[in-house]
Motif scaffolding. Structure first.
Motif, mmCIF file in Angstrom:
data_model
loop_
_atom_site.group_PDB
_atom_site.id
_atom_site.type_symbol
_atom_site.label_atom_id
_atom_site.label_comp_id
_atom_site.label_asym_id
_atom_site.label_seq_id
_atom_site.Cartn_x
_atom_site.Cartn_y
_atom_site.Cartn_z
ATOM 1 N N SER A 183 -1.094 -8.764 1.394
ATOM 2 C CA SER A 183 0.172 -8.425 0.744
ATOM 3 C C SER A 183 -0.080 -8.165 -0.736
ATOM 4 O O SER A 183 -1.226 -8.088 -1.174
ATOM 5 N N GLY A 184 1.010 -8.053 -1.494
ATOM 6 C CA GLY A 184 0.866 -7.821 -2.926
ATOM 7 C C GLY A 184 0.366 -9.059 -3.657
ATOM 8 O O GLY A 184 -0.237 -8.965 -4.714
ATOM 9 N N ASN B 147 -1.163 0.583 5.518
ATOM 10 C CA ASN B 147 -2.118 1.630 5.111
ATOM 11 C C ASN B 147 -2.751 2.305 6.340
ATOM 12 O O ASN B 147 -3.405 1.657 7.155
ATOM 13 N N PHE C 297 -4.463 -2.246 -5.138
ATOM 14 C CA PHE C 297 -3.866 -0.915 -4.910
ATOM 15 C C PHE C 297 -2.876 -0.601 -6.035
ATOM 16 O O PHE C 297 -2.873 0.496 -6.584
ATOM 17 N N ASP C 298 -2.025 -1.590 -6.380
ATOM 18 C CA ASP C 298 -0.995 -1.363 -7.401
ATOM 19 C C ASP C 298 -1.612 -1.091 -8.768
ATOM 20 O O ASP C 298 -1.191 -0.184 -9.486
ATOM 21 N N GLY D 15 0.644 1.144 -3.719
ATOM 22 C CA GLY D 15 -0.057 1.323 -2.448
ATOM 23 C C GLY D 15 0.277 2.607 -1.707
ATOM 24 O O GLY D 15 -0.615 3.430 -1.446
ATOM 25 N N PRO D 16 1.552 2.826 -1.397
ATOM 26 C CA PRO D 16 1.906 4.030 -0.641
ATOM 27 C C PRO D 16 1.559 5.308 -1.406
ATOM 28 O O PRO D 16 1.025 6.258 -0.824
ATOM 29 N N SER E 292 -2.275 5.897 -1.432
ATOM 30 C CA SER E 292 -2.861 6.340 -0.163
ATOM 31 C C SER E 292 -2.442 7.779 0.138
ATOM 32 O O SER E 292 -3.190 8.542 0.748
ATOM 33 N N CYS F 182 5.898 -4.322 8.019
ATOM 34 C CA CYS F 182 4.668 -4.640 7.269
ATOM 35 C C CYS F 182 5.052 -5.204 5.917
ATOM 36 O O CYS F 182 4.531 -6.231 5.475
ATOM 37 N N HIS G 231 5.143 -13.151 7.573
ATOM 38 C CA HIS G 231 4.295 -11.958 7.706
ATOM 39 C C HIS G 231 3.340 -12.110 8.892
ATOM 40 O O HIS G 231 3.186 -11.202 9.709
ATOM 41 N N GLY H 139 -3.246 -5.835 -2.220
ATOM 42 C CA GLY H 139 -2.095 -5.025 -2.637
ATOM 43 C C GLY H 139 -2.045 -4.864 -4.147
ATOM 44 O O GLY H 139 -1.721 -3.800 -4.672
HETATM 45 O O1 KG4 Z 1 3.942 -7.840 1.886
HETATM 46 P P1 KG4 Z 1 4.521 -7.091 0.758
HETATM 47 O O2 KG4 Z 1 5.713 -6.193 1.003
HETATM 48 O O3 KG4 Z 1 4.965 -8.020 -0.414
HETATM 49 C C1 KG4 Z 1 4.323 -9.204 -0.743
HETATM 50 O O4 KG4 Z 1 4.606 -10.239 -0.063
HETATM 51 O O5 KG4 Z 1 3.499 -9.127 -1.674
HETATM 52 O O6 KG4 Z 1 3.324 -6.214 0.147
HETATM 53 C C2 KG4 Z 1 3.506 -5.329 -0.931
HETATM 54 C C3 KG4 Z 1 2.161 -4.718 -1.252
HETATM 55 C C4 KG4 Z 1 2.160 -3.906 -2.537
HETATM 56 O O7 KG4 Z 1 1.061 -4.299 -3.313
HETATM 57 C C5 KG4 Z 1 2.030 -2.471 -2.038
HETATM 58 O O8 KG4 Z 1 1.372 -1.627 -2.955
HETATM 59 C C6 KG4 Z 1 1.216 -2.656 -0.780
HETATM 60 O O9 KG4 Z 1 1.735 -3.834 -0.190
HETATM 61 N N1 KG4 Z 1 1.364 -1.527 0.144
HETATM 62 C C7 KG4 Z 1 0.358 -0.702 0.490
HETATM 63 C C8 KG4 Z 1 0.909 0.278 1.360
HETATM 64 N N2 KG4 Z 1 2.235 0.001 1.512
HETATM 65 C C9 KG4 Z 1 2.488 -1.107 0.765
HETATM 66 N N3 KG4 Z 1 -0.947 -0.709 0.147
HETATM 67 C C10 KG4 Z 1 -1.724 0.245 0.650
HETATM 68 N N4 KG4 Z 1 -1.279 1.236 1.468
HETATM 69 C C11 KG4 Z 1 0.016 1.306 1.849
HETATM 70 N N5 KG4 Z 1 0.444 2.265 2.660
#
Ligand code: KG4
Ligand code: ZN
Length: 334
Positions: free
Chosen positions: A136-137, A270, A166-167, A180-181, A184, A296, A115, A163
């Motif tokens: 990240s999440g 985001n 957000f979840d 997250g998506p 937002s 991302c 990442h 993340g």
């Molecule tokens: O990096 P990632 O794909 O997976 C991990 O390595 O965890 O991140 C996933 C996280 C989730 O919690 C998701 O809700 C968040 O990223 N996420 C966002 C957005 N797109 C994905 N959070 C806020 N706004 C977004 N647009």
């Protein structure tokens, strides 16, 4: 050097071909989001089984798309950790077996290093050193990055990841997974000034974060105002989370005398975070670098790229182990 990258740490099967002189040749992703949505989160055993179904067809697909054959590969990179043990084993097993059969090196990559270096997959990559905001999440960290493998932790979350916040907030508002998506998108139609939510640790004087109190404040607010106020609650939550992330990232840059800030991980997609960071950083003479929007969240390209940086040092090994828990600051410099 042509490297095949394989990502299978969670709920996305990602593969990519990265060439150290020609750049990214092809990448493909299969997201399991629809499958896990029924359960409100990732079911590890279902994730592992689905990675098994997807990884070889996706690999064949990118080889065909790029006009490459297995014989052209110089090495294979796979996500070794952190992540779900069973899911990691699928990518690691496939990568190690294929590398053994082709008699080429395989290298295990740290998912967060993938990442963190993903904004470097670009025609104009940031130079070292830079501060990285990893959101990240599963992780929220601020790192000082002085080279590949030269990482100093400046601060991290003491409880929930950004993340995750957000979840969980999305879940409280009745939105699907991942939140997250969806959150937002809902926030865009809300009034962020109607409610004020706490900004945990905003003035703590360090670079650590805490998001669990914010989640509890959302729970209290949902009970009081009801889900009819969901757009306004979503906007207030996003405002608070972004406020903390922006303030701490810029403070970390100031502390490290860094002129460059890299943002990586799913929350880096985001829009509000991107807009505020870019604007406020520019006012302080700091340039902000993001991965391509599609890189991302989890993907194979970042693993192929990070693997290519480490491949020269890859020792030929027949045995392997995945690392479901793995501290980024313990990596060796190359
Ligand atoms: O990096 P990632 O794909 O997976 C991990 O390595 O965890 O991140 C996933 C996280 C989730 O919690 C998701 O809700 C968040 O990223 N996420 C966002 C957005 N797109 C994905 N959070 C806020 N706004 C977004 N647009
Ligand atoms: Zn990730």
């Amino acid at each position: 050097m042509l490297v095949l990258g394989v990502e299978s740490s969670c709920d996305e099967t990602g593969v990519a071909l990265y060439d150290s002189t020609r750049g990214l040749l092809a990448h493909a992703l299969y997201s399991q989001i629809a499958m896990h949505n029924d359960y409100g989160g990732v079911v590890p055993e279902l994730a592992s089984r689905d990675h098994i179904r997807r990884v070889l067809p996706l690999t064949r697909q990118i080889l065909a798309e790029s006009g490459c054959s297995l014989a052209d590969l110089d090495g294979i990179a796979y996500t070794q950790g952190p992540g779900l043990a069973g899911a990691l084993l699928v990518g690691a097993g496939m990568a190690r077996a294929l590398a053994y059969a082709l008699d080429i090196p395989a290298v295990g990559v740290h998912h967060l290093e993938g990442h963190m270096l993903s904004p470097l997959i670009s025609d104009k990559p940031p130079e070292f050193p830079f501060v990285a905001l990893l959101v990240s999440g599963g992780h929220t960290q601020l790192m000082l990055v002085e080279g590949v493998g030269r990482y100093t932790l400046l601060g991290e979350t003491l409880d929930d990841a950004a993340g995750e916040a957000f979840d969980k907030t999305a879940q409280l508002l009745g939105l699907g997974y991942p939140g997250g998506p969806a959150l937002s998108k809902l926030a865009a139609s809300g009034d962020a000034s109607r409610f004020t939510l706490p900004r945990p640790m905003l003035h703590s004087g360090d670079f650590d974060f805490s998001f669990s109190g914010l989640k509890t404040a959302v729970l209290t607010l949902v009970k009081k105002a009801g889900v009819v106020a969901a757009p306004d609650i979503a906007a207030a939550f996003q405002d608070a989370a972004v406020d903390v992330l922006v303030t701490k990232s810029l403070a970390a840059c100031k502390h490290s005398h860094a002129r460059r800030l890299v943002v990586a991980g799913g929350v880096g997609a985001n829009t509000q975070l991107r807009e505020r960071l870019t604007r406020e950083a520019a006012a302080r003479g700091i340039a902000v670098f993001y991965p391509r929007m599609e890189f991302c969240t989890d993907n194979g390209a970042m693993i192929a790229f990070a693997g290519a940086q480490r491949m020269a040092h890859a020792a030929p090994e027949l045995t392997f182990a995945v690392k479901p828990r793995w501290d980024l600051a313990t990596l060796e410099a190359v």
